[in-house]
Design a protein around this motif. Structure first.
Motif, PDB file in Angstrom:
ATOM      1  N   THR A  29     -40.924  53.164  22.528  1.00 40.50           N
ATOM      2  CA  THR A  29     -40.598  54.244  23.451  1.00 40.50           C
ATOM      3  C   THR A  29     -39.807  53.697  24.639  1.00 40.50           C
ATOM      4  OG1 THR A  29     -42.501  55.582  22.819  1.00 40.50           O
ATOM      5  CG2 THR A  29     -41.590  55.992  24.995  1.00 40.50           C
ATOM      6  N   ARG A  30     -38.827  54.478  25.068  1.00 38.82           N
ATOM      7  CA  ARG A  30     -37.930  54.050  26.145  1.00 38.82           C
ATOM      8  C   ARG A  30     -38.645  53.957  27.486  1.00 38.82           C
ATOM      9  NH1 ARG A  30     -32.728  57.964  24.833  1.00 38.82           N
ATOM     10  NH2 ARG A  30     -32.275  57.127  22.761  1.00 38.82           N
ATOM     11  N   TYR A  31     -37.972  53.299  28.422  1.00 34.55           N
ATOM     12  CA  TYR A  31     -38.525  53.133  29.754  1.00 34.55           C
ATOM     13  C   TYR A  31     -38.888  54.494  30.358  1.00 34.55           C
ATOM     14  CZ  TYR A  31     -39.271  51.406  34.452  1.00 34.55           C
ATOM     15  OH  TYR A  31     -39.855  51.095  35.660  1.00 34.55           O
ATOM     16  N   GLY A  32     -40.129  54.601  30.849  1.00 32.35           N
ATOM     17  CA  GLY A  32     -40.584  55.822  31.492  1.00 32.35           C
ATOM     18  C   GLY A  32     -40.965  56.939  30.553  1.00 32.35           C
ATOM     19  N   GLY A  33     -40.946  56.676  29.249  1.00 33.03           N
ATOM     20  CA  GLY A  33     -41.274  57.713  28.273  1.00 33.03           C
ATOM     21  C   GLY A  33     -42.764  57.953  28.150  1.00 33.03           C
ATOM     22  N   THR A  34     -43.107  58.957  27.349  1.00 38.48           N
ATOM     23  CA  THR A  34     -44.510  59.358  27.187  1.00 38.48           C
ATOM     24  C   THR A  34     -44.835  59.550  25.718  1.00 38.48           C
ATOM     25  OG1 THR A  34     -44.591  60.459  29.341  1.00 38.48           O
ATOM     26  CG2 THR A  34     -46.231  61.135  27.726  1.00 38.48           C
ATOM     27  N   VAL A  35     -46.003  59.086  25.305  1.00 36.79           N
ATOM     28  CA  VAL A  35     -46.511  59.282  23.950  1.00 36.79           C
ATOM     29  C   VAL A  35     -47.836  60.036  24.060  1.00 36.79           C
ATOM     30  CG1 VAL A  35     -47.345  58.160  21.846  1.00 36.79           C
ATOM     31  CG2 VAL A  35     -45.423  57.167  23.115  1.00 36.79           C
ATOM     32  N   THR A  36     -47.968  61.107  23.291  1.00 39.12           N
ATOM     33  CA  THR A  36     -49.243  61.817  23.228  1.00 39.12           C
ATOM     34  C   THR A  36     -49.987  61.405  21.960  1.00 39.12           C
ATOM     35  OG1 THR A  36     -48.396  63.762  22.056  1.00 39.12           O
ATOM     36  CG2 THR A  36     -48.274  63.786  24.472  1.00 39.12           C
ATOM     37  N   CYS A  37     -51.303  61.401  22.052  1.00 41.43           N
ATOM     38  CA  CYS A  37     -52.144  60.925  20.953  1.00 41.43           C
ATOM     39  C   CYS A  37     -53.170  61.987  20.606  1.00 41.43           C
ATOM     40  CB  CYS A  37     -52.827  59.633  21.387  1.00 41.43           C
ATOM     41  SG  CYS A  37     -54.172  59.093  20.317  1.00 41.43           S
ATOM     42  N   CYS A  38     -53.165  62.452  19.346  1.00 39.35           N
ATOM     43  CA  CYS A  38     -54.107  63.505  18.955  1.00 39.35           C
ATOM     44  C   CYS A  38     -54.700  63.295  17.573  1.00 39.35           C
ATOM     45  CB  CYS A  38     -53.410  64.877  19.018  1.00 39.35           C
ATOM     46  SG  CYS A  38     -52.018  65.047  17.885  1.00 39.35           S
TER      47      CYS A  38
END
Length: 334
Positions: free
Chosen positions: A239-248
């Motif tokens: 993931t790029r700088y400052g990005g977000t990953v959600t986990c479900c």
């Protein structure tokens, strides 16, 4: 007035750790206490329902039990000022179908706080094409937006994209204007994912390529991970700088084999998604979005339908990872 009995799926522990399923007539009086009695028109099949229906530990504590964590229908009686008989409602999350008799029965009795008024723009059936899976997917998009990820920032990865949550996540993200890369172990379903809005379909092996390194080449502005384990770790590393990953999800593994580099060198955020206890205000907002600006254009193409009597095959399919999209359970014909 409601009838004295109704049709429901009942799961019983006939011997220690041996569970059977059958369709029975239950009495309304057997339902737990609650302010609302709801006639269920539609439910849907989720992985958690299949676990409850087969006695897997961690979902339902006591049997006999009626699963079904989703329900959409009509209020029959109400002891709450918030709802009146005839109101159409959606019920997802909380304890429905876990330890409270759920949507795989034609009637449920619940606290009024569990019900959300059906938003204008959604039918009861469409709400169950979405169900908990759709709500979870939309909650992921909601949190991506809140974290500052915008459609122009780059591709959003969706893992486990042919599953219930993943397929709706692809559709909702595309509807919200994001460019979606869908990852799946079923690459023969590329046409299905493209119909839902995926701009690109890649294999799960492509996501994992290079994941043995501490960091991977920056590829994603954000990600909706429905798999967990190595796949989630790889998504974070790419993931790029400052990005977000959600986990479900945790179908891959509940363990997360990752170092701190994505977080301290790229400022990546990992956000957990819990659709069960999500507060009422964002829950209502997300359902409104699903009925409006986020409503998937090809919603019906993400779903198949069955009755209670036809549930056994999809229950086994979802446990084996072979179910595509969403399965709506029609209680009006059961």
């Amino acid at each position: 007035m409601p009838p004295e009995t109704f049709t429901a799926l009942l799961v019983e522990e006939t011997e220690p750790k041996k569970f059977t399923r059958r369709i029975i007539e239950r009495k309304i009086d057997e339902l737990p206490p609650g302010e609302l009695l709801v006639k269920v028109h539609y439910s849907s099949l989720n992985y958690k329902d299949a676990l409850s229906a087969t006695g897997r530990p961690g979902v339902t504590r006591k049997y006999p039990h009626t699963p079904g964590i989703d329900a959409a229908g009509e209020v029959v009686t109400s002891d709450s000022d918030a709802f009146a008989p005839g109101d159409r409602v959606i019920v997802t999350g909380h304890d429905l179908g876990m330890n409270t008799a759920g949507g795989f029965g034609q009637y449920i009795r619940i606290p009024a706080a569990w019900a959300i008024p059906l938003p204008e723009g959604l039918s009861l059936r469409e709400s169950m094409v979405l169900g908990t899976a759709g709500f979870t997917a939309a909650l992921s998009v909601y949190k991506l937006e809140k974290s500052g990820v915008r459609p122009g920032d780059g591709d959003i990865l969706v893992t486990g994209a042919t599953g219930g949550v993943g397929s709706i996540a692809v559709a909702v993200l595309a509807r919200a204007g994001y460019r979606v890369t869908a990852s799946t172990g079923k690459t023969d379903e590329s046409e299905f994912l493209a119909t839902l809005g995926a701009a690109e379909v890649i294999s799960r092996e492509a996501v994992l390529e290079g994941a043995e390194r501490p960091l991977m080449k920056e590829r994603w502005a954000g990600a909706v991970d429905c798999v967990g384990g190595d796949t989630l770790a790889a998504a974070l590393k790419a993931t790029r700088y400052g990005g977000t990953v959600t986990c479900c999800g945790l179908v891959g593994s509940p363990e997360l084999p990752v170092n701190v580099f994505p977080f301290i060198l790229r400022g990546v955020s990992l956000l957990g998604i819990d659709s069960v206890e999500c507060p009422r205000e964002p829950r209502q907002q997300i359902w409104n979005n699903l009925a409006g600006k986020w409503k998937p254009r090809h919603l019906e193409e993400a779903a198949s339908e069955c009755t209670l009597q036809e549930l056994e095959e999809p229950i086994q399919a979802i446990l084996q990872g072979k179910l595509k999209g969403r399965t709506v359970v029609n209680l009006l014909e059961s």
